[in-house]
Design a protein around this motif. Structure first.
Motif, PDB file in Angstrom:
ATOM      1  N   GLY A   1       1.289  -0.896  -0.094  1.00  0.00           N
ATOM      2  CA  GLY A   1      -0.086   0.107   0.080  1.00  0.00           C
ATOM      3  C   GLY A   1       1.094   0.982   0.153  1.00  0.00           C
ATOM      4  N   VAL A   2       0.194   2.021   0.031  1.00  0.00           N
ATOM      5  CA  VAL A   2       1.334   4.092  -0.430  1.00  0.00           C
ATOM      6  C   VAL A   2      -0.315   4.407  -0.417  1.00  0.00           C
ATOM      7  CG1 VAL A   2       1.762   5.206  -2.029  1.00  0.00           C
ATOM      8  CG2 VAL A   2       2.586   2.857  -1.912  1.00  0.00           C
ATOM      9  N   HIS A   3       0.401   5.471   0.832  1.00  0.00           N
ATOM     10  CA  HIS A   3      -0.340   6.734   1.180  1.00  0.00           C
ATOM     11  C   HIS A   3       0.206   8.095   0.712  1.00  0.00           C
ATOM     12  CE1 HIS A   3      -2.053   3.579   3.986  1.00  0.00           C
ATOM     13  NE2 HIS A   3      -2.921   4.831   3.792  1.00  0.00           N
ATOM     14  N   ALA A   4      -0.957   8.985   0.059  1.00  0.00           N
ATOM     15  CA  ALA A   4      -0.370  10.705  -0.576  1.00  0.00           C
ATOM     16  C   ALA A   4      -0.856  11.601   1.383  1.00  0.00           C
ATOM     17  CB  ALA A   4      -0.429  10.691  -1.682  1.00  0.00           C
ATOM     18  N   TYR A   5       0.336  12.483   1.863  1.00  0.00           N
ATOM     19  CA  TYR A   5       0.086  13.354   2.539  1.00  0.00           C
ATOM     20  C   TYR A   5      -0.448  14.665   2.041  1.00  0.00           C
ATOM     21  CZ  TYR A   5       0.225  16.588   6.704  1.00  0.00           C
ATOM     22  OH  TYR A   5       0.112  17.401   7.277  1.00  0.00           O
ATOM     23  N   GLN A   6      -1.336  15.311   1.767  1.00  0.00           N
ATOM     24  CA  GLN A   6      -1.644  16.972   1.481  1.00  0.00           C
ATOM     25  C   GLN A   6      -1.006  17.576   2.702  1.00  0.00           C
ATOM     26  OE1 GLN A   6      -5.041  17.934   0.052  1.00  0.00           O
ATOM     27  NE2 GLN A   6      -4.687  19.688  -0.811  1.00  0.00           N
ATOM     28  N   TYR A   7       0.537  17.724   2.272  1.00  0.00           N
ATOM     29  CA  TYR A   7       1.431  18.990   3.087  1.00  0.00           C
ATOM     30  C   TYR A   7       0.846  19.834   3.653  1.00  0.00           C
ATOM     31  CZ  TYR A   7       3.719  21.555  -0.463  1.00  0.00           C
ATOM     32  OH  TYR A   7       3.341  21.741  -1.726  1.00  0.00           O
ATOM     33  N   GLN A   8       0.697  20.804   4.763  1.00  0.00           N
ATOM     34  CA  GLN A   8       0.646  22.257   5.500  1.00  0.00           C
ATOM     35  C   GLN A   8       1.998  22.464   4.738  1.00  0.00           C
ATOM     36  OE1 GLN A   8      -2.350  22.311   8.675  1.00  0.00           O
ATOM     37  NE2 GLN A   8      -1.906  20.283   9.453  1.00  0.00           N
ATOM     38  N   GLY A   9       1.540  23.852   4.326  1.00  0.00           N
ATOM     39  CA  GLY A   9       3.266  24.915   3.824  1.00  0.00           C
ATOM     40  C   GLY A   9       3.072  25.622   2.236  1.00  0.00           C
ATOM     41  N   LYS A  10       4.151  25.884   2.548  1.00  0.00           N
ATOM     42  CA  LYS A  10       4.323  26.435   1.127  1.00  0.00           C
ATOM     43  C   LYS A  10       6.173  25.600   0.225  1.00  0.00           C
ATOM     44  CE  LYS A  10       4.553  30.415  -1.951  1.00  0.00           C
ATOM     45  NZ  LYS A  10       4.448  32.310  -1.682  1.00  0.00           N
ATOM     46  N   ARG A  11       5.703  25.559  -1.324  1.00  0.00           N
ATOM     47  CA  ARG A  11       6.871  24.879  -1.932  1.00  0.00           C
ATOM     48  C   ARG A  11       6.935  25.483  -2.550  1.00  0.00           C
ATOM     49  NH1 ARG A  11       5.981  22.860  -7.376  1.00  0.00           N
ATOM     50  NH2 ARG A  11       8.153  21.663  -7.990  1.00  0.00           N
ATOM     51  N   TYR A  12       7.906  25.954  -2.851  1.00  0.00           N
ATOM     52  CA  TYR A  12       8.942  26.596  -3.728  1.00  0.00           C
ATOM     53  C   TYR A  12      10.235  25.452  -5.053  1.00  0.00           C
ATOM     54  CZ  TYR A  12       7.938  30.765  -1.241  1.00  0.00           C
ATOM     55  OH  TYR A  12       7.946  31.061   0.725  1.00  0.00           O
ATOM     56  N   ASP A  13      10.193  26.115  -6.092  1.00  0.00           N
ATOM     57  CA  ASP A  13      10.811  25.221  -7.052  1.00  0.00           C
ATOM     58  C   ASP A  13      11.242  25.926  -7.908  1.00  0.00           C
ATOM     59  OD1 ASP A  13      11.010  23.371  -9.281  1.00  0.00           O
ATOM     60  OD2 ASP A  13       9.800  24.399 -10.734  1.00  0.00           O
ATOM     61  N   CYS A  14      12.318  25.070  -6.605  1.00  0.00           N
ATOM     62  CA  CYS A  14      13.850  26.441  -7.216  1.00  0.00           C
ATOM     63  C   CYS A  14      14.504  25.491  -7.975  1.00  0.00           C
ATOM     64  CB  CYS A  14      14.782  26.243  -5.124  1.00  0.00           C
ATOM     65  SG  CYS A  14      13.621  27.269  -4.291  1.00  0.00           S
ATOM     66  N   GLY A  15      14.221  24.383  -8.445  1.00  0.00           N
ATOM     67  CA  GLY A  15      14.404  23.901 -10.173  1.00  0.00           C
ATOM     68  C   GLY A  15      14.059  24.834 -11.007  1.00  0.00           C
ATOM     69  N   SER A  16      13.221  26.065 -10.647  1.00  0.00           N
ATOM     70  CA  SER A  16      13.212  27.204 -12.453  1.00  0.00           C
ATOM     71  C   SER A  16      13.336  28.282 -11.281  1.00  0.00           C
ATOM     72  CB  SER A  16      11.720  26.418 -11.967  1.00  0.00           C
ATOM     73  OG  SER A  16      10.785  27.286 -10.991  1.00  0.00           O
ATOM     74  N   LYS A  17      13.525  29.171 -12.373  1.00  0.00           N
ATOM     75  CA  LYS A  17      14.725  30.577 -12.163  1.00  0.00           C
ATOM     76  C   LYS A  17      13.259  31.043 -11.170  1.00  0.00           C
ATOM     77  CE  LYS A  17      17.406  30.692 -16.237  1.00  0.00           C
ATOM     78  NZ  LYS A  17      17.289  29.555 -16.972  1.00  0.00           N
ATOM     79  N   GLN A  18      12.425  31.496 -11.905  1.00  0.00           N
ATOM     80  CA  GLN A  18      10.599  31.569 -11.169  1.00  0.00           C
ATOM     81  C   GLN A  18      11.309  31.397 -10.465  1.00  0.00           C
ATOM     82  OE1 GLN A  18       8.534  33.870 -12.700  1.00  0.00           O
ATOM     83  NE2 GLN A  18       7.796  34.655 -10.971  1.00  0.00           N
ATOM     84  N   GLY A  19      10.331  29.558  -9.442  1.00  0.00           N
ATOM     85  CA  GLY A  19      10.495  29.354  -8.217  1.00  0.00           C
ATOM     86  C   GLY A  19      11.545  30.136  -7.529  1.00  0.00           C
ATOM     87  N   PHE A  20      12.834  29.796  -8.456  1.00  0.00           N
ATOM     88  CA  PHE A  20      14.570  30.621  -7.000  1.00  0.00           C
ATOM     89  C   PHE A  20      14.447  32.114  -7.003  1.00  0.00           C
ATOM     90  CE2 PHE A  20      18.400  32.030  -6.993  1.00  0.00           C
ATOM     91  CZ  PHE A  20      19.033  31.444  -6.290  1.00  0.00           C
TER      92      PHE A  20
END
Length: 295
Positions: A249-268
């Motif tokens: 089995g596998v579960h997913a967790y909808q986390y509380q917080g914010k993600r920055y996609d720092c692999g992209s220039k915009q997110g960085f």
């Protein structure tokens, strides 16, 4: 009743070339690019450390020596700071590598995908559950709350299966993510019955995109090893995790917080601005600068 083991090891796949940040990453590891005054790599390690993990495992490549140097003792620098009486800076650089933290390194000899990078860590992980953190994803918990990985470590105690962090993404962005779908079985928790790597919007089973935090059981290693190459000709971690749905089995967790996609220039850039505004030393002056610049 068997007690769920605590997560003691974290794997950081950091062998990527960082081509989206060339020419900056021609000689510098992308994970060492700073957001204000700390490299992305350090934010990820601090997140794991604050979640109670003490053994950090880095899956590196040929050009990543700076990561090893960063998490090592710099005797010359420490001597110079001590001699100059700069004790605040001395304590700051010593805090990068706490005394109870262990760092191990293994090379990924070929760029065969995230699944392959995780598989390279198997000899160091052994037969126990472990965390995986992608430093490109700079993730912050809610103000005054636990960080994202700490939230997942707590969830794992009640749902001791492989666990992936997810967030709802815009429909036009689903092709950038592993997408999961399934039944809600707890607060912010989904029992996954479908997992697709980078689907087209019309074929996506949901808009729940996997972010760069995982807790995995050791059974995932065998599934990765036995999987054929997937999207992009790479050995996909998502494919290996998907195989576990039929067994553990596998579960997913909808986390509380914010993600920055720092692999992209915009997110960085977004992360740099947000973290600069909160920075104790420069935040107030930087806010005034932005007001004058952008109004």
């Amino acid at each position: 009743m068997t007690k769920t083991p605590r997560i003691q090891k974290a794997v950081f796949p950091v062998a990527g070339l960082g081509t989206r940040f060339l020419p900056a990453t021609k000689a510098i590891a992308k994970e060492m690019l700073p957001v204000v005054d700390k490299p992305l790599m350090q934010y990820a390690v601090e997140e794991a450390y604050d979640a109670g993990i003490r053994h950090m495992i880095f899956v590196t490549g040929r050009s990543k020596r700076a990561i090893e140097d960063h998490f090592d003792t710099s005797y010359e620098l420490e001597h110079e700071l001590e001699a100059a009486g700069k004790n605040d800076l001395l304590q700051l650089i010593r805090s990068v590598m706490p005394e109870d933290m262990v760092c191990s390194y293994v090379r990924q000899p070929r760029a065969l995908g995230l699944g392959h990078a995780v598989l390279c860590a198997q000899p160091l992980v052994g037969n126990e559950p472990f965390a995986v953190l992608l430093p490109d994803d700079l993730m912050c918990g809610p103000e005054g709350g636990s960080n994202v990985l700490a939230q997942m470590v707590d969830v794992f105690q009640d749902f001791p299966t492989s666990l992936v962090a997810v967030q709802e993404v815009p429909v036009e962005h689903v092709k950038r993510y592993g997408i999961v779908a399934g039944a809600q079985v707890g607060d912010r928790i989904i029992k996954v019955d479908r997992m697709v790597e980078k689907p087209s919007p019309e074929n996506a089973p949901s808009r729940m995109g996997v972010s760069g935090r995982y807790i995995l059981t050791p059974a995932v290693f065998e599934e990765i090893r036995n999987n054929p190459r997937g999207a992009g000709g790479e050995i996909q971690l998502t494919d290996g995790i998907a195989k576990l749905m039929a067994t553990e089995g596998v579960h997913a967790y909808q986390y509380q917080g914010k993600r920055y996609d720092c692999g992209s220039k915009q997110g960085f850039l977004e992360a740099t601005v947000d973290f600069a505004l909160k920075h104790e030393e420069v935040g107030a002056a930087f806010r005034e600068f932005l007001k004058k610049t952008v109004g």
